[in-house]
Design an enzyme around this catalytic site. Structure first.
Site, PDB file in Angstrom:
ATOM      1  CB  ALA A 133     -21.634  63.709  89.744  1.00 26.66           C
ATOM      2  CB  SER A 178     -22.960  58.802  90.725  1.00 27.92           C
ATOM      3  OG  SER A 178     -23.278  58.171  89.493  1.00 27.92           O
ATOM      4  CE  LYS A 179     -15.637  61.089  91.689  1.00 24.86           C
ATOM      5  NZ  LYS A 179     -14.332  60.605  92.156  1.00 24.86           N
ATOM      6  NE  ARG A 180     -23.513  54.303  87.278  1.00 22.31           N
ATOM      7  CZ  ARG A 180     -24.793  54.571  87.025  1.00 22.31           C
ATOM      8  NH1 ARG A 180     -25.199  54.692  85.773  1.00 22.31           N
ATOM      9  NH2 ARG A 180     -25.662  54.739  88.005  1.00 22.31           N
ATOM     10  CG  ASN A 181     -25.634  59.682  87.121  1.00 17.70           C
ATOM     11  OD1 ASN A 181     -24.898  60.457  87.726  1.00 17.70           O
ATOM     12  ND2 ASN A 181     -26.719  59.153  87.671  1.00 17.70           N
TER      13      ASN A 181
END
Length: 472
Positions: free
Chosen positions: A244, A239-242
């Site tokens: 992406a 995800s954008k958090r990890n």
């Protein structure tokens, strides 16, 4: 048979690493066999598709160097073709009009869920002889086979089987007359003569439906290969958090396209123990049977390691072109100072990203506002005055400004004062760069230039004098 693959993103956001890896695998497979690669924009979701996302996809593909032989095609420009085929299917009986209201379908769904059954259309209009006017609201459904199975040999995962009883009659044209995603994909793959569909595992459930439609049209069925997901640094779904980030965010962060390509190709594919792959290597070695079924874990440190490798192993002239983009983004001029090729050679070992290199090289071209506080406190003390004056005198006496002569001047000042090189080199480093870190002083001072180096030493001496006066 000529191999033909496609990358078919939906333009609802940026091109992220998962999509970029799928594009890379499809591109490499076609290139390995001397085939063709198609770019197709699947923009049937009119509400979410944007021109900005289309531009971002194209920018990402171009930056990575994933060129296409055909396209970009846009599904929204092919509605006449899709609807023409649907009309033929209605006439042939492989599709039918469904007049079920939303209320009926919702009630059916609730009843099925209450019984613990899978929610699916019950075929109410499949063979109904109801009298409905042509202008009454309706959708068009595909008449899916009700017996047997769909079996396909996934080129990554092996044989996969779906019972036709599990597949309901999916909608292929909505009430507003727009054809649906699953149907458009089928017609596109048929018309574009796609031989191999390489895509994410989230499309596995779409595959039996698409195969059944192709068979109903007597169209050739391509080979399918479904790539497993990518997990983030934390082991969770990417995800954008990890991790992406979009492809262009990696460019903005200072990564070379070669590093990102090398990293992405290894996220699920291997060739022995080899870690470093040029694009030509990838084209030569890439096959689907070496792609893993298991999910891959994103590792930012590994990507940085690869980027550092490419910064130092690609031609410095090429790296300098990418570096110039970052320098422009940071807003400083490189006309007065060393060539960027020299900066790449000077700072390559020290910098993991080009953004870091652009920041680190600024003092070669522009005056800095102030000395690094910690470095100045430690090295621009009154005791540094004599070494700085000595080295200044020797640097100012150089008539031929070469790295060798600069080196001899610094060494000569240290020898003259009976000091170790650190006692001269560190005050000099802080004086001419503003910080306590730089490449070796001879190449650094040489690159900064004679007049600017002398002016900066004078500034450091003035700083020391002011500091001395404050202590009295």
């Amino acid at each position: 048979m000529k191999i033909k693959t496609r990358f078919a993103p939906s333009p609802t956001g940026d091109l992220h690493v998962g999509g970029a890896r799928t594009a890379l695998y499809s591109w490499l497979f076609s290139r390995h066999f001397g085939g063709e690669f198609v770019l197709r924009i699947e923009d049937t979701d009119l509400e979410r598709s944007t021109q900005q996302a289309i531009d971002a996809i194209m920018d990402g593909m171009n930056w990575l160097g994933l060129d296409w032989d055909e396209g970009p095609y846009f599904q929204t420009k092919r509605f006449d073709r899709y609807n023409g085929v649907i009309d033929e299917m209605l006439a042939a009986g492989t599709a039918y009009k469904c007049y079920c209201s939303k209320e009926r379908l919702e009630k059916l769904r609730e009843e099925q869920m209450a019984r613990g059954d899978k929610a699916r259309y019950d075929g109410h209009c499949r063979d109904a002889k109801c009298a409905h006017g042509d202008n009454e609201p309706h959708v068009v459904r595909f008449r899916n086979p009700q017996e047997g199975s769909v079996i396909f040999d996934d080129k990554i995962r092996g044989p996969i089987e779906f019972s036709n009883q599990e597949l309901d009659d999916l909608i292929i044209r909505r009430t507003d007359g727009a054809p649906t995603y699953n149907f458009c994909v089928v017609i596109d793959d048929w018309d574009m003569e796609i031989t191999h569909v390489i895509r994410g595992e989230d499309h596995i459930n779409n595959t039996p439906r698409q195969i059944n439609i192709l068979k109903a049209l007597n169209a050739p069925v391509p080979e399918y290969a479904h790539v497993s997901m990518i997990l983030g640094d934390d082991g969770q779904k990417l995800s954008k958090r990890n991790g992406a980030a979009s492809v262009m965010q990696y460019r903005d962060a200072g990564y070379l396209p070669e590093a990102l390509l090398n990293y992405l190709v290894r996220l699920g594919w291997s060739h022995g123990d080899q870690e470093i792959f040029t694009v030509d290597d990838m084209k030569q070695f890439f096959t689907l049977d070496a792609v893993s079924k298991s999910a891959s874990a994103f590792n930012t440190e590994k990507l940085q390691w690869l980027n550092h490798h490419y910064i130092n192993h690609l031609p410095p002239e090429y790296v300098a072109v990418h570096l110039s983009w970052h320098i422009h983004e940071q807003g400083f001029n490189t006309q007065n100072g060393p060539q960027l090729v020299e900066i790449v050679k000077l700072l390559g070992e020290r910098c993991k990203t080009l953004k870091e290199m652009a920041t680190a090289c600024r003092y070669f071209y522009e005056e800095f506002d102030e000395f690094d506080a910690d470095a100045a406190k430690k090295h621009l003390r009154p005791v540094a005055k004599e070494p700085l004056e000595a080295v200044r005198a020797k640097l100012s006496a150089i008539s031929s400004w070469t790295t060798e002569n600069v080196h001899q001047a610094i060494e000569g000042a240290a020898a003259e004062l009976g000091l170790g090189m650190g006692k001269v080199g560190m005050p000099l480093r802080v004086a001419v760069t503003g910080s306590g870190q730089s490449p070796s002083m001879d190449v650094t001072v040489h690159a900064i230039g004679q007049s600017r180096s002398l002016a900066r030493i004078d500034r450091a001496l003035a700083f020391i004098a002011e500091r001395e006066a404050q202590q009295q």
